[in-house]
Design a protein around this motif. Sequence first.
Motif, PDB file in Angstrom:
ATOM      1  N   TRP A 164       0.431  -1.101  -0.005  1.00  0.00           N
ATOM      2  CA  TRP A 164       0.097   0.262   0.119  1.00  0.00           C
ATOM      3  C   TRP A 164       0.484   1.098   0.077  1.00  0.00           C
ATOM      4  O   TRP A 164       1.389   1.448   1.016  1.00  0.00           O
ATOM      5  CB  TRP A 164      -1.131   0.220   1.435  1.00  0.00           C
ATOM      6  N   GLN A 165       1.081   2.182  -1.249  1.00  0.00           N
ATOM      7  CA  GLN A 165       2.155   3.188  -0.913  1.00  0.00           C
ATOM      8  C   GLN A 165       3.123   3.007  -0.563  1.00  0.00           C
ATOM      9  O   GLN A 165       3.906   3.765  -0.489  1.00  0.00           O
ATOM     10  CB  GLN A 165       0.999   3.750  -0.309  1.00  0.00           C
ATOM     11  N   GLY A 166       3.219   1.547  -0.919  1.00  0.00           N
ATOM     12  CA  GLY A 166       5.131   1.390  -1.075  1.00  0.00           C
ATOM     13  C   GLY A 166       5.494   1.677   0.128  1.00  0.00           C
ATOM     14  O   GLY A 166       7.000   1.803   0.654  1.00  0.00           O
ATOM     15  N   VAL A 167       4.620   1.142   1.049  1.00  0.00           N
ATOM     16  CA  VAL A 167       4.993   1.189   2.625  1.00  0.00           C
ATOM     17  C   VAL A 167       5.530  -0.087   2.640  1.00  0.00           C
ATOM     18  O   VAL A 167       4.669  -1.329   2.131  1.00  0.00           O
ATOM     19  CB  VAL A 167       3.765   1.399   3.878  1.00  0.00           C
ATOM     20  N   ILE A 168       6.714  -0.245   3.560  1.00  0.00           N
ATOM     21  CA  ILE A 168       7.311  -1.244   3.192  1.00  0.00           C
ATOM     22  C   ILE A 168       6.152  -2.325   4.899  1.00  0.00           C
ATOM     23  O   ILE A 168       7.159  -1.876   5.816  1.00  0.00           O
ATOM     24  CB  ILE A 168       8.547  -1.766   3.327  1.00  0.00           C
ATOM     25  N   PRO A 169       6.167  -3.024   5.077  1.00  0.00           N
ATOM     26  CA  PRO A 169       5.327  -4.099   6.710  1.00  0.00           C
ATOM     27  C   PRO A 169       6.305  -4.320   7.071  1.00  0.00           C
ATOM     28  O   PRO A 169       7.703  -4.737   6.857  1.00  0.00           O
ATOM     29  CB  PRO A 169       4.110  -5.187   5.829  1.00  0.00           C
TER      30      PRO A 169
END
Length: 367
Positions: free
Chosen positions: A184-189
Amino acid sequence: MSFKLSIPLVVSLLASFSAVSAQTQCNATSLCPSSAPCCSEFGFCGTGDFCLGGCNPLASNTLTSCMPEPVCQNANHTFKDTSRILTNATYFDGNATKYDWVVNSGTIINSTAGELGLTLTEDNGGTRISSTRYVHYGTITARLKTGKWGGVVTAFITMSDIKDEIDWEFPGDQVTEGQSNFFWQGVIPQKTVGGTHGNLTDTFSNYHDYTIDWQEDALTWAIDGQTVRTLKRSDTTGDDGVSRYPSTPSRVQLSIWPAGINASGQGTIEWAGGLINWDDPDYKSAGHFYALVESVSITCADSKANPSDAQSYVYGKNTSAFSPQIAVSNETTVNSGAMALRALAGAGGVWTAIGAGAFMALGALLV
């Protein structure tokens, strides 16, 4: 098997220049200046092709700095020839009626069997192609054969201009499985949300159909028509009420890329199956590693609902990272300035060489 080249015909090797504001980087908290208003997919401000595919509206000078995104159309893309592929993405002007795909980097080849080959060499850094049209929910199926070499990754993904991403990836020599993932929008979990799906017949030797069925309330990954994973939008909603679920118009992208190189992080190298062996007999014989694509089919979820004069997707004026608003419009997607050599982008502007894709029409023999 490898591509044996007979009578290679080098059709074009193109290069281009874009006007870029010197050392001006961009992100959601540091927007581009009006002199170079468009934030490219790589996070640099510029004009011309910077305002087309991959242009991030949340990091550009205004939400309308990027060109509108060509609207989805149902299609079944085959590759008997490459007339619908523009071999240098920097020359694309946004007119999706002229081309279905652009080559962002690397080199494509066309086999005598009508397959599209994506190549990786030690020098080209891999090959990536992107659809010229966007999908805003729909079903995409790619029929492909993956690579089989340690450190080499084959990928079929969707990617939005604000980095919503849905993946099928095939790392290294793991030819009996595929991996699904989303961002999601480039976020790395902090904890991976990827999945591994095995028991496949050799993905290098055999074609398989890999499907991304992306709907507004659920996302399904399938192999050869069989569902292997389903994600509900509700599963991604946090305590803050925000659904961290891919929800913005996306391009379809196919690639082969070198994860197993010294510049990669150790975790990436290990995930990809180790460092690439550039002395591999397959590489020495063919001069490249490769993946093959037979077809890509796209069924748009919004095709019936869109007005007859729909041309593009645009981001609404109240769009924010947590609530992107997408509208269908009749605004043109063509940027007439993208085809011309760009003037310097204001005071302090510099000419920056942009690596172009290349295509070789090959009398190829699969052995």
